[in-house]
Design a protein around this motif. Structure first.
Motif, PDB file in Angstrom:
ATOM      1  N   ASN A  56       0.831  -1.205   0.000  1.00 57.67           N
ATOM      2  CA  ASN A  56       0.000   0.000   0.000  1.00 57.67           C
ATOM      3  C   ASN A  56       0.863   1.251   0.000  1.00 57.67           C
ATOM      4  N   PHE A  57       0.647   2.114  -0.989  1.00 52.32           N
ATOM      5  CA  PHE A  57       1.408   3.351  -1.099  1.00 52.32           C
ATOM      6  C   PHE A  57       0.423   4.521  -1.182  1.00 52.32           C
ATOM      7  N   ASN A  58       0.355   5.316  -0.133  1.00 51.59           N
ATOM      8  CA  ASN A  58      -0.435   6.543  -0.186  1.00 51.59           C
ATOM      9  C   ASN A  58       0.374   7.593  -0.944  1.00 51.59           C
ATOM     10  N   GLN A  59      -0.259   8.264  -1.914  1.00 53.08           N
ATOM     11  CA  GLN A  59       0.461   9.147  -2.840  1.00 53.08           C
ATOM     12  C   GLN A  59      -0.200  10.516  -2.912  1.00 53.08           C
ATOM     13  N   ILE A  60       0.650  11.544  -3.005  1.00 54.43           N
ATOM     14  CA  ILE A  60       0.156  12.923  -3.097  1.00 54.43           C
ATOM     15  C   ILE A  60       1.007  13.664  -4.121  1.00 54.43           C
ATOM     16  N   LYS A  61       0.325  14.371  -5.038  1.00 56.71           N
ATOM     17  CA  LYS A  61       1.002  15.203  -6.029  1.00 56.71           C
ATOM     18  C   LYS A  61       0.450  16.613  -5.949  1.00 56.71           C
TER      19      LYS A  61
ATOM     20  N   GLN B  49      -3.467  16.156  -6.289  1.00 53.62           N
ATOM     21  CA  GLN B  49      -3.955  14.818  -6.583  1.00 53.62           C
ATOM     22  C   GLN B  49      -3.501  13.887  -5.463  1.00 53.62           C
ATOM     23  N   SER B  50      -4.361  12.934  -5.154  1.00 55.46           N
ATOM     24  CA  SER B  50      -3.955  11.975  -4.118  1.00 55.46           C
ATOM     25  C   SER B  50      -4.605  10.632  -4.359  1.00 55.46           C
ATOM     26  N   ILE B  51      -3.890   9.599  -3.961  1.00 55.57           N
ATOM     27  CA  ILE B  51      -4.408   8.242  -3.876  1.00 55.57           C
ATOM     28  C   ILE B  51      -4.077   7.755  -2.479  1.00 55.57           C
ATOM     29  N   TYR B  52      -5.140   7.385  -1.725  1.00 46.56           N
ATOM     30  CA  TYR B  52      -4.866   6.860  -0.392  1.00 46.56           C
ATOM     31  C   TYR B  52      -5.777   5.679  -0.127  1.00 46.56           C
ATOM     32  N   TYR B  53      -5.296   4.777   0.702  1.00 41.74           N
ATOM     33  CA  TYR B  53      -5.978   3.530   1.000  1.00 41.74           C
ATOM     34  C   TYR B  53      -6.908   3.747   2.188  1.00 41.74           C
ATOM     35  N   ALA B  54      -8.203   3.509   1.935  1.00 40.95           N
ATOM     36  CA  ALA B  54      -9.214   3.667   2.987  1.00 40.95           C
ATOM     37  C   ALA B  54      -9.364   2.344   3.731  1.00 40.95           C
ATOM     38  N   LEU B  55      -9.223   2.420   5.071  1.00 37.67           N
ATOM     39  CA  LEU B  55      -9.304   1.219   5.906  1.00 37.67           C
ATOM     40  C   LEU B  55     -10.425   1.363   6.917  1.00 37.67           C
ATOM     41  N   ASP B  56     -10.991   0.227   7.323  1.00 34.57           N
ATOM     42  CA  ASP B  56     -12.021   0.282   8.355  1.00 34.57           C
ATOM     43  C   ASP B  56     -11.368   0.230   9.733  1.00 34.57           C
ATOM     44  N   ASP B  57     -12.199   0.104  10.768  1.00 41.76           N
ATOM     45  CA  ASP B  57     -11.671   0.128  12.141  1.00 41.76           C
ATOM     46  C   ASP B  57     -10.735  -1.041  12.427  1.00 41.76           C
TER      47      ASP B  57
ATOM     48  N   VAL C 286      -9.610   2.167  -2.559  1.00 40.60           N
ATOM     49  CA  VAL C 286      -8.595   3.186  -2.818  1.00 40.60           C
ATOM     50  C   VAL C 286      -9.287   4.450  -3.291  1.00 40.60           C
ATOM     51  N   ASN C 287      -9.008   5.549  -2.611  1.00 45.52           N
ATOM     52  CA  ASN C 287      -9.634   6.836  -2.933  1.00 45.52           C
ATOM     53  C   ASN C 287      -8.777   7.605  -3.923  1.00 45.52           C
ATOM     54  N   HIS C 288      -9.353   8.023  -5.033  1.00 51.61           N
ATOM     55  CA  HIS C 288      -8.724   8.919  -5.992  1.00 51.61           C
ATOM     56  C   HIS C 288      -9.341  10.295  -5.791  1.00 51.61           C
ATOM     57  N   VAL C 289      -8.515  11.281  -5.466  1.00 47.01           N
ATOM     58  CA  VAL C 289      -9.026  12.627  -5.207  1.00 47.01           C
ATOM     59  C   VAL C 289      -8.230  13.637  -6.003  1.00 47.01           C
ATOM     60  N   GLU C 290      -8.925  14.580  -6.615  1.00 49.02           N
ATOM     61  CA  GLU C 290      -8.281  15.714  -7.277  1.00 49.02           C
ATOM     62  C   GLU C 290      -8.918  16.980  -6.722  1.00 49.02           C
ATOM     63  N   CYS C 291      -8.064  17.876  -6.239  1.00 53.96           N
ATOM     64  CA  CYS C 291      -8.554  19.138  -5.682  1.00 53.96           C
ATOM     65  C   CYS C 291      -7.405  20.124  -5.682  1.00 53.96           C
ATOM     66  N   SER C 292      -7.668  21.395  -5.945  1.00 50.96           N
ATOM     67  CA  SER C 292      -6.590  22.384  -6.035  1.00 50.96           C
ATOM     68  C   SER C 292      -5.850  22.525  -4.714  1.00 50.96           C
ATOM     69  N   ARG C 293      -6.583  22.384  -3.600  1.00 52.27           N
ATOM     70  CA  ARG C 293      -5.947  22.496  -2.284  1.00 52.27           C
ATOM     71  C   ARG C 293      -6.499  21.412  -1.375  1.00 52.27           C
TER      72      ARG C 293
ATOM     73  N   ASN D 145      -4.360   2.212  -8.692  1.00 57.95           N
ATOM     74  CA  ASN D 145      -3.757   2.563  -7.398  1.00 57.95           C
ATOM     75  C   ASN D 145      -2.393   3.256  -7.535  1.00 57.95           C
ATOM     76  N   ARG D 146      -2.144   3.836  -8.717  1.00 60.22           N
ATOM     77  CA  ARG D 146      -0.891   4.562  -8.940  1.00 60.22           C
ATOM     78  C   ARG D 146      -1.172   5.875  -9.665  1.00 60.22           C
ATOM     79  N   LEU D 147      -0.617   6.961  -9.155  1.00 62.27           N
ATOM     80  CA  LEU D 147      -0.682   8.233  -9.873  1.00 62.27           C
ATOM     81  C   LEU D 147       0.346   8.243 -10.991  1.00 62.27           C
ATOM     82  N   ASP D 148       0.118   9.071 -11.999  1.00 67.58           N
ATOM     83  CA  ASP D 148       1.091   9.202 -13.089  1.00 67.58           C
ATOM     84  C   ASP D 148       2.437   9.658 -12.534  1.00 67.58           C
ATOM     85  N   GLY D 149       3.481   9.011 -12.970  1.00 69.03           N
ATOM     86  CA  GLY D 149       4.819   9.362 -12.504  1.00 69.03           C
ATOM     87  C   GLY D 149       5.253   8.614 -11.265  1.00 69.03           C
TER      88      GLY D 149
END
Length: 535
Positions: A423-428, A452-460, A467-474, A508-512
């Motif tokens: 599991n690799f949480n990623q932020i660009k 941009q981010s990819i992060y692994y969502a886990l339960d309790d 895996v969450n794919h999120v794009e947001c300016s901030r 589960n991988r961002l570009d680059g």
């Protein structure tokens, strides 16, 4: 009375002859022909004897002349057959306008022009040089004087002491032997063998030598030279410069002690004492006036204590010093001005690698600001923290209490936080700020621009939800043990959750994305040595 006086003269002359022939280190030359006779200039009286006519004794204000030298004494025995002379009392040999030798007893051979002078105080004066000892042998023909017992030489403001030595009255070159010490108001030199040119003021060391001065100490080896007037040196063999600010060591060393500038070559090591910075390399150039030092060839820097030392390797290192204003102010209160310096900045260029327990990096170049504890990495650097990897065009790392505290990634920032083996949480983003806790673990990431981010969502129960794919300016992301615990978006996010069954490599991988842990430098890589762990 005359008989008693005669017997005393004979007794002294016999004793003198025994002493004088006991030491002949100058190897007196063979008599030359034709002989040049010793000429009597004056004497108060001639003592009559029953000796052969070639032996004459003179008493009172006696003076002889021989090949340009004048010999003065109070009592003398002249052997005309062997062309030799024994003299006693107020001995004085005058040669030319500047050279004079004085003592109590003299043996002189007119054929070889070899003189031996003894006394409680034998003094040779030559222009601005004064040599004082108890026994002196003077080869007038070869212009060489020798003292086999401890002697003291004074020239200008320097005083030299040695157990024995030679002096060439023509070349003005001294050779000192055993327990040599030169004391000058500006420096003190101690060694066991030294050649000194009184004209050029240059000392040639023929044994390990220590030079101490207010500007620091220098330890040099045989073959090195030191200009006692300019304090410039050319050291051969492993040599070391030490002062209150730094030490500089090299296999060869050219150094100006006044300006603290020079060039060191071969296994160079420079230590900035107050900063605990050690730099090594093949060659070093130092400019003491500007506080600049350049280390070239397999340049390595160590900074810090044994436990959290920062190791750095580069093709070239540049170090810049500054005056320690706090110490200068403290010294001023005591009416004492100290030139205390501290290393302010360090620049590394070419194949730069860093190793610390909590951080490793590779970059093309960097600037290390020791004063503010900031490291600026340039030209697409890559950094590793425990289970984290960061990349950008430029990275700025801020240290606190010797640990990574904040990190700023400028242009094309990419942060990867590994929470399991897969599991690799990623932020660009265009600009990324990363904050770390006391254990140098990633605590918070703030993204500004093109986030941009990819992060692994886990339960309790830490079971994967997706895996969450999120794009947001901030965005603002908080981590715990490298797992995303909370994420805040500023603006409208574009979000997508991919369930585990639909996960693919592209999902589960961002570009680059490129996990480059295999490139992470080790301590062995940076130091270029094989480290053997203690059992």
């Amino acid at each position: 009375m005359h008989t008693n006086r005669f017997l005393l003269v004979v007794l002294i002359s016999l004793l003198c002859s025994i002493v004088s022939f006991a030491q002949k280190p100058l190897n007196p030359p063979e008599p030359s022909a034709p002989k040049s006779r010793i000429i009597l200039l004056r004497a108060d009286s001639l003592v009559g004897t029953k000796e052969p006519v070639d032996v004459r004794r003179f008493i009172g204000n006696v003076a002889f002349q021989h090949k340009g030298a004048i010999l003065y004494c109070q009592t003398a025995i002249q052997y005309e057959m062997t062309n030799t002379l024994e003299a006693f009392g107020d001995i004085r040999i005058v040669q030319g306008d500047t050279l004079t030798v004085t003592g109590d007893t003299l043996y002189y051979d007119g054929n070889t022009r070899f003189a031996r002078v003894l006394g409680r105080k034998v003094v040779l004066t030559d222009s601005k040089v004064t040599l004082t000892t108890r026994i002196m042998e003077y080869d007038i023909q070869r212009n060489r004087a020798y003292y086999p017992v401890r002697g003291v030489i004074v020239q200008d403001s320097s005083t030299l002491r040695s157990e024995k030595g030679y002096y060439n009255t023509r070349s003005k070159i001294f050779n000192y032997k055993e327990n040599v010490e030169i004391v000058n108001p500006k420096y003190t030199i101690t060694t066991d063998s030294l050649q000194y040119n009184a004209r050029t003021k240059i000392a040639l060391f023929k044994a390990p030598t220590l030079i101490k001065s207010k500007d620091g100490d220098i330890a040099a080896n045989s073959g090195s030279t030191y200009n006692t007037q300019t304090q410039q040196s050319n050291f051969k063999g492993r040599s070391k410069v030490v002062n209150e600010n730094y030490t500089l060591v090299g296999d060869t060393l050219q150094f100006d002690q006044k300006t603290e500038s020079g060039v060191a070559k071969g296994n160079v090591e420079m230590v900035s004492i107050k900063d605990k910075v050690i730099m090594t390399g093949h060659r070093a150039i130092r400019d003491g006036k500007t506080g600049f030092t350049k280390i070239m060839g397999n340049a390595i820097m160590r900074n810090g204590s044994e436990r959290d030392t920062l190791y750095m390797r580069a093709d070239t290192l540049y170090a810049y010093e500054m005056m320690d204003t706090d110490s200068t102010k403290a010294s001023a209160k005591k009416d004492t001005v100290k030139r205390e310096k501290k290393m302010e900045k360090l620049i590394a260029q070419g194949n730069v690698q860093i190793y610390r327990i909590d951080m490793q990096s590779k970059s093309d170049s960097l600037l290390y600001d020791l004063k503010d504890s900031v490291i600026h990495f340039f030209t697409k650097p890559i950094l590793w923290n425990p289970k984290n990897q960061s990349e950008a065009d430029t990275i700025h790392v801020y240290m606190k209490n010797g640990k990574v505290n904040r990190m700023f990634l400028v242009n094309q920032g990419f942060v990867i936080a590994k929470d399991t083996s897969t599991n690799f949480n990623q932020i660009k983003g265009r600009k990324i700020s990363a904050l770390f806790n006391e254990q140098t673990r990633l605590e918070q990431v703030i993204v500004e621009g093109n986030g941009q981010s990819i992060y692994y969502a886990l339960d309790d129960k830490n079971k994967l939800i997706g895996v969450n794919h999120v794009e947001c300016s901030r965005m603002n992301i908080r981590f715990k043990e490298n797992q995303v615990k909370r994420i805040t978006f500023i603006g409208k996010p574009d979000s997508k959750l991919v369930p585990p069954k639909e996960l693919t490599n592209s999902a589960n991988r961002l570009d680059g994305f490129s996990w480059r842990e295999s490139e992470k430098p080790t301590k062995e890589d940076v130091l270029g040595i094989k480290i053997v762990e203690k059992q």
